[in-house]
Design a protein around this motif. Sequence first.
Motif, mmCIF file in Angstrom:
data_model
loop_
_atom_site.group_PDB
_atom_site.id
_atom_site.type_symbol
_atom_site.label_atom_id
_atom_site.label_comp_id
_atom_site.label_asym_id
_atom_site.label_seq_id
_atom_site.Cartn_x
_atom_site.Cartn_y
_atom_site.Cartn_z
ATOM 1 N N LEU A 87 -42.771 -59.181 -39.093
ATOM 2 C CA LEU A 87 -41.666 -58.737 -39.939
ATOM 3 C C LEU A 87 -40.398 -58.786 -39.109
ATOM 4 O O LEU A 87 -40.343 -58.223 -38.015
ATOM 5 N N LYS A 88 -39.415 -59.487 -39.616
ATOM 6 C CA LYS A 88 -38.134 -59.574 -38.916
ATOM 7 C C LYS A 88 -37.462 -58.204 -38.944
ATOM 8 O O LYS A 88 -37.295 -57.604 -40.004
ATOM 9 N N LYS A 89 -37.106 -57.702 -37.765
ATOM 10 C CA LYS A 89 -36.443 -56.407 -37.630
ATOM 11 C C LYS A 89 -35.273 -56.566 -36.670
ATOM 12 O O LYS A 89 -35.405 -57.186 -35.614
ATOM 13 N N ASP A 90 -34.140 -56.040 -37.061
ATOM 14 C CA ASP A 90 -32.948 -56.116 -36.228
ATOM 15 C C ASP A 90 -32.267 -54.759 -36.170
ATOM 16 O O ASP A 90 -32.211 -54.041 -37.179
ATOM 17 N N ASN A 91 -31.753 -54.442 -35.001
ATOM 18 C CA ASN A 91 -30.877 -53.274 -34.894
ATOM 19 C C ASN A 91 -29.490 -53.649 -35.395
ATOM 20 O O ASN A 91 -28.998 -54.745 -35.119
ATOM 21 N N ASN A 92 -28.875 -52.758 -36.143
ATOM 22 C CA ASN A 92 -27.506 -52.956 -36.632
ATOM 23 C C ASN A 92 -26.576 -52.064 -35.821
ATOM 24 O O ASN A 92 -26.886 -50.908 -35.563
ATOM 25 N N TYR A 93 -25.432 -52.622 -35.451
ATOM 26 C CA TYR A 93 -24.499 -51.908 -34.591
ATOM 27 C C TYR A 93 -23.202 -51.628 -35.324
ATOM 28 O O TYR A 93 -22.785 -52.392 -36.187
ATOM 29 N N GLY A 94 -22.595 -50.545 -34.969
ATOM 30 C CA GLY A 94 -21.293 -50.170 -35.485
ATOM 31 C C GLY A 94 -20.461 -49.716 -34.300
ATOM 32 O O GLY A 94 -20.451 -50.356 -33.253
ATOM 33 N N PHE A 95 -19.822 -48.569 -34.458
ATOM 34 C CA PHE A 95 -19.017 -48.012 -33.380
ATOM 35 C C PHE A 95 -19.913 -47.634 -32.210
ATOM 36 O O PHE A 95 -20.975 -47.062 -32.385
ATOM 37 N N GLY A 96 -19.529 -47.983 -30.997
ATOM 38 C CA GLY A 96 -20.282 -47.619 -29.802
ATOM 39 C C GLY A 96 -21.285 -48.694 -29.412
ATOM 40 O O GLY A 96 -21.299 -49.799 -29.945
ATOM 41 N N ILE A 126 -26.911 -48.167 -35.026
ATOM 42 C CA ILE A 126 -26.672 -47.105 -36.001
ATOM 43 C C ILE A 126 -27.654 -47.182 -37.168
ATOM 44 O O ILE A 126 -27.761 -46.246 -37.959
ATOM 45 N N SER A 127 -28.362 -48.282 -37.256
ATOM 46 C CA SER A 127 -29.379 -48.431 -38.299
ATOM 47 C C SER A 127 -30.254 -49.620 -37.938
ATOM 48 O O SER A 127 -30.023 -50.289 -36.937
ATOM 49 N N ARG A 128 -31.237 -49.841 -38.749
ATOM 50 C CA ARG A 128 -32.125 -50.977 -38.535
ATOM 51 C C ARG A 128 -32.246 -51.733 -39.842
ATOM 52 O O ARG A 128 -32.386 -51.145 -40.909
ATOM 53 N N GLY A 129 -32.229 -53.062 -39.752
ATOM 54 C CA GLY A 129 -32.392 -53.910 -40.924
ATOM 55 C C GLY A 129 -33.725 -54.626 -40.877
ATOM 56 O O GLY A 129 -34.231 -54.968 -39.812
ATOM 57 N N TYR A 130 -34.280 -54.819 -42.050
ATOM 58 C CA TYR A 130 -35.580 -55.477 -42.157
ATOM 59 C C TYR A 130 -35.431 -56.750 -42.979
ATOM 60 O O TYR A 130 -34.810 -56.745 -44.037
ATOM 61 N N GLY A 131 -36.044 -57.805 -42.489
ATOM 62 C CA GLY A 131 -35.946 -59.097 -43.160
ATOM 63 C C GLY A 131 -37.273 -59.516 -43.758
ATOM 64 O O GLY A 131 -38.044 -58.704 -44.252
#
Length: 139
Positions: free
Chosen positions: A38-47, A51-56
């Motif tokens: 399962l494709k999984k990526d960390n999502n980044y914002g400030f810092g 800040i979240s994780r996305g699933y593909g």
Amino acid sequence: MPATPLINGINYSWANISWVMFGVPVVGITKISYKRKLKKDNNYGFGQHPISRGYGNYEYEGSVELYTDEWKRIIAASPDRDPLAIGPFDIQVVFQGSRLTTERDVLRSVEFMEDPLEASQGDSKLLVTIPLIIAAIER
């Protein structure tokens, strides 16, 4: 410290696996490999931290290694003797034994991706590895 004895100390082994294709057990198989991811990526914002994780998408891949004479039998039964022209089919991988619980994995909508042959001087057996495209794995 004394060793704890094994209770029901039998594990699945190669001798407990059968591969069924088109309702017929394939006996010339020497290796099967398949997986899903399962494709999984960390999502980044400030810092600097996620800040979240996305699933593909789920992705499936596999291969089978078998004796060349077994592969030649599959070729002979293929449309126009072309194993790459065989439409999607299911493969059942059955784990069973006299003192084991029978389990079954089903590889769904499988197709062969290559029709290879490799042989070298001195080979006492000829094996081919066939990559598979798989739509789903049911466990």
